[in-house]
Design an enzyme around this catalytic site. Structure first.
Site, mmCIF file in Angstrom:
data_model
loop_
_atom_site.group_PDB
_atom_site.id
_atom_site.type_symbol
_atom_site.label_atom_id
_atom_site.label_comp_id
_atom_site.label_asym_id
_atom_site.label_seq_id
_atom_site.Cartn_x
_atom_site.Cartn_y
_atom_site.Cartn_z
ATOM 1 N N GLU A 68 -20.503 58.029 -8.988
ATOM 2 C CA GLU A 68 -19.746 57.066 -9.218
ATOM 3 C C GLU A 68 -19.208 56.531 -10.591
ATOM 4 O O GLU A 68 -18.296 55.970 -10.635
ATOM 5 C CB GLU A 68 -20.763 55.713 -8.530
ATOM 6 C CG GLU A 68 -20.775 56.001 -6.838
ATOM 7 C CD GLU A 68 -21.444 54.950 -6.311
ATOM 8 O OE1 GLU A 68 -22.856 54.874 -6.639
ATOM 9 O OE2 GLU A 68 -20.841 54.067 -5.598
ATOM 10 N N ALA A 99 -29.126 56.554 -8.879
ATOM 11 C CA ALA A 99 -29.843 55.343 -9.295
ATOM 12 C C ALA A 99 -31.634 55.564 -9.263
ATOM 13 O O ALA A 99 -31.866 56.563 -8.610
ATOM 14 C CB ALA A 99 -29.647 54.323 -8.426
ATOM 15 N N GLU A 108 -25.909 58.796 -0.478
ATOM 16 C CA GLU A 108 -26.337 57.631 -0.115
ATOM 17 C C GLU A 108 -26.788 57.264 1.288
ATOM 18 O O GLU A 108 -27.582 56.779 1.778
ATOM 19 C CB GLU A 108 -25.637 56.361 -0.559
ATOM 20 C CG GLU A 108 -25.418 56.267 -2.021
ATOM 21 C CD GLU A 108 -24.439 57.012 -2.984
ATOM 22 O OE1 GLU A 108 -23.999 58.072 -2.273
ATOM 23 O OE2 GLU A 108 -24.381 56.754 -3.953
ATOM 24 N N GLY A 137 -24.996 57.401 -7.894
ATOM 25 C CA GLY A 137 -24.469 56.594 -8.845
ATOM 26 C C GLY A 137 -24.068 57.616 -10.009
ATOM 27 O O GLY A 137 -23.129 57.095 -10.847
#
Ligand code: NAD
Length: 478
Positions: A121, A72, A143, A118
Site C-alpha cells: 500500500e 503491518a 488482507e 501495508g
C-alpha cells in the site's frame, strides 16, 4: 512519558542529484514491518521532505535481503482490534500515506523482496513501482484472507490504478504474485535485475508526477460468497463503489470496514490462526506432521454428515455416530448426495466416490474407538448434551486422540473440564456446506495443550482447509 532514543526504522539520504532515498531498515531484524514507530518515523521524514524545495524526487526502498516491507505489525493489530484502538492506527497510516501521495515531486518504490499488505500500500501511494526479478520478490494484498481489508489506501488506490475488475481479483483472492505476474497485472510498472533496481527507479522519476485517471465504472466480477469471512464482501463493496466515490470517501469506507471487521471473533480467530500456521510452517513446533487416517464424527446432522463426507473424501476412515437412527439415515443420504454432486461436477470419479463413501461406518451404538486420532463432535447445540458426549469420549478414545467440538457458541472450557483431559479438547469450527467452505476456525481453550493446538492446525492444513489461505503466505498484511 519518557522519550527513548531509538535507531530510525527508515534512513533518509539526499544525493547531489536532489533525489531523496528513504530506505526501510528496521534495526536488529531481517524484516521491515509497519508499526506505530515506523509510521511516526515516515511522518517525520515527510515533514522534512515537504519543506525541501531543492528535491527532485523520492525513492522508497528497503535494505533487507528478502523483504521490502512485509506489512503491518499483526501482533499489535490484533491487540488493537481487541481493544478498539485499530481505527486510530489505521486512520493515522492513511494520513501519512496521503502525504506521500500528495508530494509535489515524483515518487517511486523500488521493490525487492516480500511486499505485502501495508508494504504494497505504501508503494500505491507512490507514482511508480519497479520490482526486482528476484524470486524473493512477492507482491500482493492478502488482507482479506485474514478477515481484514486493505485499509491504508489499497482498496481505494488499486481500482483507480488498474480498474475495479483487476483490483477485485487481487484483493478478494489475497494472493501474492511473483514479479513477472505482478507486471502482467499492472501491480508494478517495470521488472528489472536487482542490481539495476535503484538505477531504474531514478529513471522513472524523469517521467514526472503520474496522472491517475478517474476510475472506470462498471465491474464484471461478481460479489464473493465466503460464508464465515465477511472481509471479501466488504472489500468488494469498496471496490464496486470506486467509480462514484471520492478518494476520501473511499478511504473512510476502508477505515469503517477494517475497524468493524477487526472487532469480530471471526477476524481475530483468522489472525490467531495465521500466527499458529506461521509457527508451524517455520518448524518451531516440535510435533512431526501426522497423517490422520482414522477419525470419528459425533452427530450425523447437517454439519456432522458434511464433516464425515469431507474426511472420507480425503482418505480418512470415519466412524459416524448419532443417537437417532433416522438422523443417521438422513445423514447418509446427505453424504450420498454430496458425493453424487461431486461426480456430476466432474470433481470425482464414480470409483473414487464409492471408495470415499465406503470409508464411513455409521452407528447408533456407543463403543470403544480404538484407532481414532481425532474426534469431531457436531451434535445438537446444547451444553448438557455435549458435556455428556465429551465425558464419554474421554473414556472411549485412545489417550492421545484430539477431542474437537464444532460448536458455534458454547464455551470450549465448559466442555473441556468435564472430560478430565482438557488438554486434548479444542474447537474446530467448520462452516456449512462443509464440502464447499474452505475455512475451519481453530478455537483454543484455556487448557488446550500446545501439542493439541499444533496437531489440530496441522490436521487442518494437511487437508487443505485453511484459515482462508492464511497458512500459505509469509507476509503480514496491513
Ligand atoms: P443438527 O441438528 O443438524 O444435527 C445434530 C445431530 O446431533 C442430530 O442428528 C442429533 O440426533 C444428534 N445428536 C444429539 N445428541 C447426540 C448424542 N448424544 N450423540 C450423538 N448424536 C447426537 O445440527 P447441525 O446444524 O449439524 O449443528 C451441529 C453442531 O455444529 C452444533 O454445535 C452447531 O452449533 C454447530 N455448527 C452448525 C453450523 C450450521 O451452519 N448448521 C455451522 C457451524 C457449526
Amino acid at each position: 512519558m519518557t522519550a527513548t532514543v531509538t535507531a530510525p526504522m527508515i534512513r533518509r539520504e539526499i544525493g547531489n542529484d536532489g533525489i531523496c532515498v528513504l530506505t526501510f531498515d528496521r534495526p536488529d531484524s531481517g524484516a521491515n514491518i509497519f508499526d506505530a514507530p515506523t509510521m511516526r518515523n515516515l511522518s517525520d521524514h515527510l515533514d522534512t521532505i515537504e519543506k525541501d524545495p531543492s528535491l527532485r524526487g523520492v525513492i522508497v526502498t528497503s535494505a533487507k535481503k528478502s523483504i521490502f516491507i512485509a506489512g503491518a505489525d499483526l501482533k499489535t493489530l490484533l491487540k488493537q482490534a481487541q481493544t478498539g484502538e485499530l481505527r486510530a492506527f489505521i486512520a493515522e497510516g492513511q494520513k501519512v500515506f496521503n502525504r506521500l501521495a500528495a508530494l509535489q515531486v515524483p515518487t517511486v518504490a523500488a521493490i525487492h523482496g516480500a511486499c505485502a499488505g501495508g508494504g504494497y500500500e505504501i508503494t500505491l501511494a507512490c507514482d511508480y513501482r519497479v520490482a526486482s526479478n528476484d524470486p524473493a520478490t512477492k507482491i500482493g494484498l492478502p488482507e482479506t484472507t485474514l478477515g481484514l481489508v486493505p485499509a491504508w489506501g489499497g482498496a481505494t488506490r488499486l481500482p483507480r490504478l488498474l480498474g475495479a475488475d483487476i483490483a477485485a481479483e487481487v484483493i478478494l483472492k489475497g494472493k501474492l504474485y511473483g514479479a513477472e505476474q505482478a507486471l502482467k497485472l499492472g501491480l508494478v510498472d517495470e521488472v528489472i535485475a536487482r542490481e539495476q533496481l535503484l538505477e531504474a527507479a531514478r529513471k522513472k522519476l524523469d517521467g514526472g508526477k503520474r496522472k491517475i485517471s478517474a476510475p472506470k465504472s462498471g465491474m464484471t466480477v461478481v460479489p464473493p460468497t465466503t460464508g464465515g469471512n465477511a472481509a471479501p464482501g466488504r472489500a468488494y463493496e469498496i471496490i464496486r463503489r470506486s467509480g462514484d466515490s471520492s478518494i476520501d470517501e473511499s478511504l473512510a469506507m476502508e477505515v469503517d470496514a477494517i475497524s468493524e471487521l477487526g472487532a469480530t471473533d471471526a477476524t481475530q480467530n483468522l489472525i490467531r490462526n495465521f500466527f499458529l500456521a506461521e509457527k508451524y510452517r517455520k518448524g518451531s513446533s516440535k510435533i512431526a506432521p501426522e497423517k490422520v487416517a482414522h477419525a470419528a464424527v459425533i452427530g450425523a446432522g447437517i454439519m456432522g454428515s458434511g464433516i464425515a463426507q469431507w474426511l472420507s473424501s480425503r482418505g480418512v476412515s470415519v466412524i459416524l455416530r448419532d443417537i437417532d437412527s433416522e438422523a443417521i439415515d438422513r445423514g447418509l443420504a446427505n453424504i450420498e448426495k454430496t458425493y453424487a454432486d461431486a461426480v456430476k461436477r466432474g470433481l470425482l470419479s464414480v470409483d473414487k466416490a464409492q471408495e470415499g463413501r465406503a470409508r464411513i461406518v455409521a452407528s447408533t451404538q456407543p463403543g470403544m474407538m480404538r484407532a481414532v486420532q481425532i474426534v469431531i463432535e457436531a451434535a445438537s447445540e446444547k451444553l448438557e448434551i455435549k458435556k455428556k458426549i465429551f465425558l464419554d469420549l474421554a473414556a472411549e478414545t485412545p489417550p492421545k486422540a484430539i477431542l474437537a467440538t464444532n460448536t458455534s457458541a458454547l464455551p470450549i472450557d465448559d466442555l473441556a473440564t468435564t472430560t478430565g483431559v482438557p488438554e486434548r479438547v479444542i474447537g474446530l469450527h467448520f462452516f456449512n456446506p462443509v464440502s464447499r467452505m474452505k475455512l475451519i476456525e481453530v478455537v483454543v481453550g484455556r487448557q488446550t495443550s500446545d501439542e493439541t493446538r499444533d496437531r489440530a492446525v496441522a490436521f487442518r492444513a494437511a487437508d487443505r482447509k485453511t484459515a482462508g489461505g492464511g497458512a500459505r503466505f509469509s507476509g503480514f498484511p496491513g
